[in-house]
Design a protein around this motif. Sequence first.
Motif, PDB file in Angstrom:
ATOM      1  N   ASP A  38      29.712  40.351  38.535  1.00  0.00           N
ATOM      2  CA  ASP A  38      28.328  40.697  38.827  1.00  0.00           C
ATOM      3  C   ASP A  38      28.154  41.053  40.295  1.00  0.00           C
ATOM      4  N   ALA A  39      27.131  41.847  40.589  1.00  0.00           N
ATOM      5  CA  ALA A  39      26.794  42.175  41.974  1.00  0.00           C
ATOM      6  C   ALA A  39      26.431  40.889  42.710  1.00  0.00           C
ATOM      7  N   GLY A  40      26.938  40.742  43.925  1.00  0.00           N
ATOM      8  CA  GLY A  40      26.630  39.563  44.723  1.00  0.00           C
ATOM      9  C   GLY A  40      27.553  38.384  44.476  1.00  0.00           C
ATOM     10  N   THR A  41      28.464  38.526  43.519  1.00  0.00           N
ATOM     11  CA  THR A  41      29.438  37.473  43.230  1.00  0.00           C
ATOM     12  C   THR A  41      30.790  37.870  43.821  1.00  0.00           C
ATOM     13  N   PRO A  42      31.330  37.077  44.738  1.00  0.00           N
ATOM     14  CA  PRO A  42      32.614  37.429  45.359  1.00  0.00           C
ATOM     15  C   PRO A  42      33.731  37.537  44.324  1.00  0.00           C
ATOM     16  N   CYS A  43      34.583  38.514  44.472  1.00  0.00           N
ATOM     17  CA  CYS A  43      35.747  38.670  43.604  1.00  0.00           C
ATOM     18  C   CYS A  43      36.649  37.446  43.769  1.00  0.00           C
ATOM     19  N   THR A  44      37.265  37.022  42.699  1.00  0.00           N
ATOM     20  CA  THR A  44      38.144  35.841  42.754  1.00  0.00           C
ATOM     21  C   THR A  44      39.384  36.098  43.603  1.00  0.00           C
ATOM     22  N   ASN A  45      39.675  37.360  43.876  1.00  0.00           N
ATOM     23  CA  ASN A  45      40.840  37.684  44.715  1.00  0.00           C
ATOM     24  C   ASN A  45      40.506  37.733  46.208  1.00  0.00           C
ATOM     25  N   LEU A  46      39.221  37.559  46.540  1.00  0.00           N
ATOM     26  CA  LEU A  46      38.804  37.598  47.941  1.00  0.00           C
ATOM     27  C   LEU A  46      39.138  36.271  48.605  1.00  0.00           C
ATOM     28  N   GLN A  47      39.924  36.313  49.672  1.00  0.00           N
ATOM     29  CA  GLN A  47      40.375  35.106  50.347  1.00  0.00           C
ATOM     30  C   GLN A  47      39.387  34.663  51.431  1.00  0.00           C
ATOM     31  N   ALA A  48      39.640  33.498  51.997  1.00  0.00           N
ATOM     32  CA  ALA A  48      38.762  32.930  53.018  1.00  0.00           C
ATOM     33  C   ALA A  48      38.666  33.813  54.259  1.00  0.00           C
ATOM     34  N   ASP A  49      39.722  34.582  54.540  1.00  0.00           N
ATOM     35  CA  ASP A  49      39.718  35.461  55.715  1.00  0.00           C
ATOM     36  C   ASP A  49      39.187  36.852  55.387  1.00  0.00           C
ATOM     37  N   TYR A  50      38.585  36.991  54.205  1.00  0.00           N
ATOM     38  CA  TYR A  50      37.995  38.244  53.729  1.00  0.00           C
ATOM     39  C   TYR A  50      39.025  39.308  53.385  1.00  0.00           C
ATOM     40  N   ARG A  51      40.277  38.927  53.250  1.00  0.00           N
ATOM     41  CA  ARG A  51      41.308  39.854  52.809  1.00  0.00           C
ATOM     42  C   ARG A  51      41.517  39.697  51.298  1.00  0.00           C
ATOM     43  N   HIS A  55      46.148  42.702  47.378  1.00  0.00           N
ATOM     44  CA  HIS A  55      45.956  44.060  47.894  1.00  0.00           C
ATOM     45  C   HIS A  55      47.149  44.972  47.610  1.00  0.00           C
ATOM     46  N   ARG A  56      48.359  44.483  47.789  1.00  0.00           N
ATOM     47  CA  ARG A  56      49.553  45.313  47.600  1.00  0.00           C
ATOM     48  C   ARG A  56      49.894  45.548  46.127  1.00  0.00           C
ATOM     49  N   ASP A  57      49.204  44.825  45.252  1.00  0.00           N
ATOM     50  CA  ASP A  57      49.555  44.914  43.836  1.00  0.00           C
ATOM     51  C   ASP A  57      48.323  45.150  42.962  1.00  0.00           C
ATOM     52  N   LEU A  58      47.285  45.765  43.541  1.00  0.00           N
ATOM     53  CA  LEU A  58      46.030  45.957  42.827  1.00  0.00           C
ATOM     54  C   LEU A  58      46.203  46.734  41.524  1.00  0.00           C
ATOM     55  N   ARG A  59      46.974  47.804  41.558  1.00  0.00           N
ATOM     56  CA  ARG A  59      47.139  48.618  40.357  1.00  0.00           C
ATOM     57  C   ARG A  59      47.840  47.861  39.233  1.00  0.00           C
ATOM     58  N   ASN A  60      48.894  47.150  39.584  1.00  0.00           N
ATOM     59  CA  ASN A  60      49.641  46.408  38.568  1.00  0.00           C
ATOM     60  C   ASN A  60      48.865  45.213  38.025  1.00  0.00           C
ATOM     61  N   LYS A  61      47.918  44.709  38.810  1.00  0.00           N
ATOM     62  CA  LYS A  61      47.119  43.555  38.389  1.00  0.00           C
ATOM     63  C   LYS A  61      45.847  43.953  37.644  1.00  0.00           C
ATOM     64  N   GLY A  62      45.659  45.250  37.451  1.00  0.00           N
ATOM     65  CA  GLY A  62      44.498  45.709  36.683  1.00  0.00           C
ATOM     66  C   GLY A  62      43.263  46.002  37.497  1.00  0.00           C
ATOM     67  N   PHE A  63      43.425  46.183  38.816  1.00  0.00           N
ATOM     68  CA  PHE A  63      42.272  46.458  39.678  1.00  0.00           C
ATOM     69  C   PHE A  63      42.419  47.822  40.345  1.00  0.00           C
ATOM     70  N   ARG A  64      42.761  48.811  39.542  1.00  0.00           N
ATOM     71  CA  ARG A  64      42.926  50.161  40.059  1.00  0.00           C
ATOM     72  C   ARG A  64      41.635  50.686  40.691  1.00  0.00           C
ATOM     73  N   GLY A  65      40.492  50.267  40.157  1.00  0.00           N
ATOM     74  CA  GLY A  65      39.207  50.722  40.674  1.00  0.00           C
ATOM     75  C   GLY A  65      39.018  50.406  42.142  1.00  0.00           C
ATOM     76  N   CYS A  66      39.597  49.307  42.594  1.00  0.00           N
ATOM     77  CA  CYS A  66      39.473  48.932  44.009  1.00  0.00           C
ATOM     78  C   CYS A  66      40.206  49.914  44.906  1.00  0.00           C
ATOM     79  N   THR A  67      41.254  50.528  44.394  1.00  0.00           N
ATOM     80  CA  THR A  67      42.069  51.429  45.225  1.00  0.00           C
ATOM     81  C   THR A  67      41.416  52.788  45.415  1.00  0.00           C
TER      82      THR A  67
END
Length: 280
Positions: A38-51, A55-67
């Motif tokens: 949902d909008a306003g809900t942090p992605c579960t892959n977002l780390q404490a340092d905002y990284r 990131h290096r495996d977004l496509r293989n993990k099913g998050f191609r849209g982020c790329t």
Amino acid sequence: MSNSLIEERYRGDCEKCFGLCCAALPFAKSADFAVNKDAGTPCTNLQADYRCGIHRDLRNKGFRGCTVYDCFGAGQQVSQYTYSGKDWRQNPHLAKEMFDVLPVMQQLYEMLAYLSEALQLEDTKSIHEQLFKAKQDIEQLTNQEPQLLLELDVSKHRAYVNDLFIQASRLVRSKVKGNKENNKLNKVLKRRDHIGARLSGIDLRGADLRGFLFIAADLRGADLRYADVIGADFRDADLSGANLNGCIFLTQAQVNSAAGDKQTSLPPSVEMPEHWNRKA
């Protein structure tokens, strides 16, 4: 890239952003995203340092849209200037407002990126004064307070700059001669929907392809030099061996969404995506 037609400030810099796109924007489970968010809900892959943790495996993990998302530099503008370096985790009372401001800023920065490119083109010299004035006007809007940004009629400003983009497009595309008698091209231009179309080797030089749908289309070896591709959808299109040199208003996100190889010729404003290297 030093020879880019788009200034560096109109490129996303995640190091200077508080992971705004990863929290502010929604996405639905699909071929582009592995889960719903949902909008306003942090992605579960977002780390404490905002990284991003994957990131290096977004496509293989099913998050191609982020790329293929591009904030055009809006993320760092909102993070470092609009909110003076205050992040939404340490200032939860600002979180919703920051998340609402991001898409407004993203639209403004997208306009600025296209204006920046148009100003670098030799063919648009006759309208450089108008383009520069428009760029100044939009830049002033980006420096406003959050509440004023949220009250902006973005569509009005889009209409204002779009007229200039159309003029710039015509000036660039007019250099292509002798394509009006290209029957295959004329057939393509009659409709915008070319999802899954077989267009390998087609001559699209100087074509107005604004908003065209080339999803999963076969564009291998196609010639798109000096074509206007603003808003064109190249998701899963095969651009292997295609020539996109001189292509105007082509973004990194559009290229990232497509397939291609080392034989694909790209303009200096974009880089060859990593997944093309793997394919080659």
